[in-house]
Design a protein around this motif. Structure first.
Motif, PDB file in Angstrom:
ATOM      1  N   VAL A  25       0.823  -1.234  -0.008  1.00 10.69           N
ATOM      2  CA  VAL A  25      -0.160   0.146  -0.018  1.00 10.69           C
ATOM      3  C   VAL A  25       0.974   1.336  -0.035  1.00 10.69           C
ATOM      4  CG1 VAL A  25      -1.634   1.251   1.322  1.00 10.69           C
ATOM      5  CG2 VAL A  25      -2.190  -0.998   1.299  1.00 10.69           C
ATOM      6  N   MET A  26       1.972   1.184   0.823  1.00 11.86           N
ATOM      7  CA  MET A  26       2.721   2.442   1.028  1.00 11.86           C
ATOM      8  C   MET A  26       3.501   2.508  -0.363  1.00 11.86           C
ATOM      9  SD  MET A  26       1.992   3.964   3.715  1.00 11.86           S
ATOM     10  CE  MET A  26       0.893   3.311   5.046  1.00 11.86           C
ATOM     11  N   LEU A  27       4.109   1.461  -0.861  1.00 18.21           N
ATOM     12  CA  LEU A  27       4.799   1.703  -2.322  1.00 18.21           C
ATOM     13  C   LEU A  27       3.905   2.432  -3.242  1.00 18.21           C
ATOM     14  CD1 LEU A  27       7.286   0.777  -3.381  1.00 18.21           C
ATOM     15  CD2 LEU A  27       6.288  -1.421  -4.130  1.00 18.21           C
ATOM     16  N   CYS A  28       2.654   1.843  -3.191  1.00 20.33           N
ATOM     17  CA  CYS A  28       1.604   2.315  -4.293  1.00 20.33           C
ATOM     18  C   CYS A  28       1.455   4.027  -3.916  1.00 20.33           C
ATOM     19  CB  CYS A  28       0.265   1.731  -4.559  1.00 20.33           C
ATOM     20  SG  CYS A  28       0.548  -0.079  -5.048  1.00 20.33           S
ATOM     21  N   PHE A 131      -5.294   6.497 -16.002  1.00 26.27           N
ATOM     22  CA  PHE A 131      -5.086   6.630 -14.611  1.00 26.27           C
ATOM     23  C   PHE A 131      -5.927   5.415 -13.913  1.00 26.27           C
ATOM     24  CE2 PHE A 131      -5.575   8.585 -10.428  1.00 26.27           C
ATOM     25  CZ  PHE A 131      -4.091   8.690 -10.182  1.00 26.27           C
ATOM     26  N   ALA A 132      -7.164   5.328 -14.227  1.00 24.39           N
ATOM     27  CA  ALA A 132      -7.960   4.249 -13.492  1.00 24.39           C
ATOM     28  C   ALA A 132      -7.621   2.860 -13.768  1.00 24.39           C
ATOM     29  CB  ALA A 132      -9.401   4.248 -14.249  1.00 24.39           C
ATOM     30  N   ALA A 133      -7.072   2.633 -14.892  1.00 24.98           N
ATOM     31  CA  ALA A 133      -6.231   1.140 -15.266  1.00 24.98           C
ATOM     32  C   ALA A 133      -5.095   0.884 -14.193  1.00 24.98           C
ATOM     33  CB  ALA A 133      -5.960   1.241 -16.729  1.00 24.98           C
ATOM     34  N   ILE A 134      -4.408   2.132 -14.204  1.00 21.86           N
ATOM     35  CA  ILE A 134      -3.109   1.915 -13.239  1.00 21.86           C
ATOM     36  C   ILE A 134      -3.783   1.802 -11.892  1.00 21.86           C
ATOM     37  CG2 ILE A 134      -1.169   3.495 -12.450  1.00 21.86           C
ATOM     38  CD1 ILE A 134      -0.759   4.655 -15.180  1.00 21.86           C
ATOM     39  N   LEU A 135      -4.674   2.526 -11.377  1.00 22.23           N
ATOM     40  CA  LEU A 135      -5.065   2.284 -10.033  1.00 22.23           C
ATOM     41  C   LEU A 135      -5.681   1.047  -9.666  1.00 22.23           C
ATOM     42  CD1 LEU A 135      -7.037   5.878  -9.415  1.00 22.23           C
ATOM     43  CD2 LEU A 135      -4.751   5.011  -8.339  1.00 22.23           C
ATOM     44  N   ALA A 136      -6.207   0.384 -10.894  1.00 24.45           N
ATOM     45  CA  ALA A 136      -7.024  -0.918 -10.889  1.00 24.45           C
ATOM     46  C   ALA A 136      -5.670  -2.085 -10.647  1.00 24.45           C
ATOM     47  CB  ALA A 136      -7.580  -1.332 -11.995  1.00 24.45           C
ATOM     48  N   LEU A 137      -4.540  -1.762 -11.329  1.00 24.21           N
ATOM     49  CA  LEU A 137      -3.545  -2.641 -11.017  1.00 24.21           C
ATOM     50  C   LEU A 137      -2.639  -2.569  -9.903  1.00 24.21           C
ATOM     51  CD1 LEU A 137      -1.777  -2.275 -14.746  1.00 24.21           C
ATOM     52  CD2 LEU A 137      -2.921  -4.391 -13.656  1.00 24.21           C
ATOM     53  N   MET A 138      -2.807  -1.103  -9.267  1.00 22.09           N
ATOM     54  CA  MET A 138      -2.316  -1.044  -7.939  1.00 22.09           C
ATOM     55  C   MET A 138      -3.197  -1.937  -6.933  1.00 22.09           C
ATOM     56  SD  MET A 138      -1.036   2.909  -8.058  1.00 22.09           S
ATOM     57  CE  MET A 138       0.711   3.295  -8.390  1.00 22.09           C
ATOM     58  N   PHE A 139      -4.503  -1.815  -7.130  1.00 16.90           N
ATOM     59  CA  PHE A 139      -5.375  -2.524  -6.369  1.00 16.90           C
ATOM     60  C   PHE A 139      -5.220  -4.013  -6.160  1.00 16.90           C
ATOM     61  CE2 PHE A 139      -9.751  -4.011  -5.323  1.00 16.90           C
ATOM     62  CZ  PHE A 139      -9.856  -3.588  -4.278  1.00 16.90           C
ATOM     63  N   LEU A 140      -4.843  -4.371  -7.406  1.00 15.40           N
ATOM     64  CA  LEU A 140      -4.662  -5.778  -7.417  1.00 15.40           C
ATOM     65  C   LEU A 140      -3.475  -6.138  -7.038  1.00 15.40           C
ATOM     66  CD1 LEU A 140      -5.936  -6.529 -11.200  1.00 15.40           C
ATOM     67  CD2 LEU A 140      -6.944  -7.196  -9.182  1.00 15.40           C
ATOM     68  N   PHE A 141      -2.571  -5.485  -7.037  1.00 15.73           N
ATOM     69  CA  PHE A 141      -1.159  -5.722  -6.639  1.00 15.73           C
ATOM     70  C   PHE A 141      -1.198  -5.586  -4.929  1.00 15.73           C
ATOM     71  CE2 PHE A 141       2.915  -3.401  -4.782  1.00 15.73           C
ATOM     72  CZ  PHE A 141       3.650  -4.386  -5.298  1.00 15.73           C
ATOM     73  N   VAL A 142      -1.990  -4.924  -4.405  1.00 18.01           N
ATOM     74  CA  VAL A 142      -1.985  -4.692  -3.034  1.00 18.01           C
ATOM     75  C   VAL A 142      -2.852  -6.070  -2.439  1.00 18.01           C
ATOM     76  CG1 VAL A 142      -2.944  -3.275  -1.265  1.00 18.01           C
ATOM     77  CG2 VAL A 142      -1.754  -2.154  -2.656  1.00 18.01           C
ATOM     78  N   LEU A 143      -3.963  -6.290  -3.205  1.00 18.52           N
ATOM     79  CA  LEU A 143      -4.652  -7.353  -2.702  1.00 18.52           C
ATOM     80  C   LEU A 143      -4.262  -8.705  -2.757  1.00 18.52           C
ATOM     81  CD1 LEU A 143      -8.286  -5.808  -3.018  1.00 18.52           C
ATOM     82  CD2 LEU A 143      -7.094  -5.971  -0.892  1.00 18.52           C
ATOM     83  N   PHE A 144      -3.538  -8.846  -4.070  1.00 13.90           N
ATOM     84  CA  PHE A 144      -3.295 -10.079  -4.446  1.00 13.90           C
ATOM     85  C   PHE A 144      -1.894 -10.185  -4.800  1.00 13.90           C
ATOM     86  CE2 PHE A 144      -7.635  -9.366  -5.921  1.00 13.90           C
ATOM     87  CZ  PHE A 144      -8.285 -10.356  -5.207  1.00 13.90           C
ATOM     88  N   PRO A 145      -1.028 -10.453  -3.636  1.00  5.90           N
ATOM     89  CA  PRO A 145       0.437 -10.521  -4.074  1.00  5.90           C
ATOM     90  C   PRO A 145       0.635 -11.605  -4.764  1.00  5.90           C
ATOM     91  CG  PRO A 145      -0.082 -11.230  -2.163  1.00  5.90           C
ATOM     92  CD  PRO A 145      -1.362 -10.897  -2.434  1.00  5.90           C
ATOM     93  N   ARG A 146       1.905 -11.831  -5.423  1.00  3.63           N
ATOM     94  CA  ARG A 146       2.323 -12.928  -6.218  1.00  3.63           C
ATOM     95  C   ARG A 146       2.076 -14.270  -5.540  1.00  3.63           C
ATOM     96  NH1 ARG A 146       8.342 -14.453  -7.879  1.00  3.63           N
ATOM     97  NH2 ARG A 146       8.561 -14.753  -5.613  1.00  3.63           N
ATOM     98  N   SER A 147       1.681 -15.340  -6.173  1.00  2.00           N
ATOM     99  CA  SER A 147       1.199 -16.538  -5.528  1.00  2.00           C
ATOM    100  C   SER A 147       2.703 -16.970  -4.975  1.00  2.00           C
ATOM    101  CB  SER A 147       0.766 -17.322  -6.453  1.00  2.00           C
ATOM    102  OG  SER A 147       1.297 -17.741  -7.674  1.00  2.00           O
ATOM    103  N   LYS A 148       2.388 -17.822  -3.653  1.00  2.00           N
ATOM    104  CA  LYS A 148       3.564 -18.550  -3.096  1.00  2.00           C
ATOM    105  C   LYS A 148       3.634 -19.941  -3.682  1.00  2.00           C
ATOM    106  CE  LYS A 148       2.396 -16.127   1.123  1.00  2.00           C
ATOM    107  NZ  LYS A 148       2.095 -16.027   2.539  1.00  2.00           N
ATOM    108  N   LYS A 149       5.059 -20.049  -3.803  1.00  2.00           N
ATOM    109  CA  LYS A 149       5.464 -21.432  -4.334  1.00  2.00           C
ATOM    110  C   LYS A 149       5.425 -22.305  -3.338  1.00  2.00           C
ATOM    111  CE  LYS A 149       8.211 -20.035  -8.252  1.00  2.00           C
ATOM    112  NZ  LYS A 149       9.577 -19.918  -9.034  1.00  2.00           N
ATOM    113  N   LYS A 150       5.021 -23.572  -3.348  1.00  2.00           N
ATOM    114  CA  LYS A 150       4.887 -24.564  -2.249  1.00  2.00           C
ATOM    115  C   LYS A 150       6.307 -25.476  -2.313  1.00  2.00           C
ATOM    116  CE  LYS A 150       0.598 -23.955  -1.036  1.00  2.00           C
ATOM    117  NZ  LYS A 150      -0.463 -24.412  -0.112  1.00  2.00           N
TER     118      LYS A 150
END
Length: 150
Positions: A25-28, A131-150
């Motif tokens: 969040v702070m990075l965005c 700008f709305a698309a960039i905000l949407a990408l930031m929202f996804l970046f915040v809510l859904f981090p890269r998936s974790k490898k098992k």
């Protein structure tokens, strides 16, 4: 330990901290502040220094807070009053720097003469959509981090 290996470990720590939602969040927010500063404000060198140091301080506090929380969870798996107090202090430190960062943002960006320029920029449909698309990408970046490898 070699000098260059220490940079590797530090980078690994940054990526570890970036797994935390608050860090993302702070990075965005920092990225948006830099965008608005570069696009709409003619900041002096000193103002740029304050903005960038403030962004760095917030991200650093979040990284230290994340590290302390992870260490605390590892050292003491169950509920412990002292661990809770330590974690609360670290979170409080992050909150303090974030509140002061917001104050820095108000001091740097609250210029009513620039607001009309910002509104004009976003009244162009293409700019608003991008700008709305960039905000949407930031929202996804915040809510859904890269998936974790098992």
């Amino acid at each position: 330990m070699s000098f260059f290996r220490s940079f590797y470990y530090a980078a690994r720590g940054i990526f570890e901290a970036a797994k935390g939602r608050n860090f993302r969040v702070m990075l965005c927010i920092g990225a948006l502040a830099v965008f608005f500063a570069a696009r709409f404000y003619a900041l002096s060198a000193a103002e740029w220094a304050v903005l960038l140091l403030t962004c760095g301080a917030v991200l650093s506090a979040e990284a230290v807070n994340t590290g302390l929380e992870r260490l605390s969870d590892k050292v003491c798996g169950e509920q412990d009053e002292l661990i809770r107090k330590c974690k609360d202090c670290a979170a409080g430190g992050s909150l303090i720097i974030s509140v002061f960062a917001a104050a820095v943002g108000v001091a740097l960006f609250w210029r009513e003469d620039v607001f009309s320029e910002i509104i004009g920029f976003f009244s162009v449909p293409l700019n608003a959509v991008i700008f709305a698309a960039i905000l949407a990408l930031m929202f996804l970046f915040v809510l859904f981090p890269r998936s974790k490898k098992k």
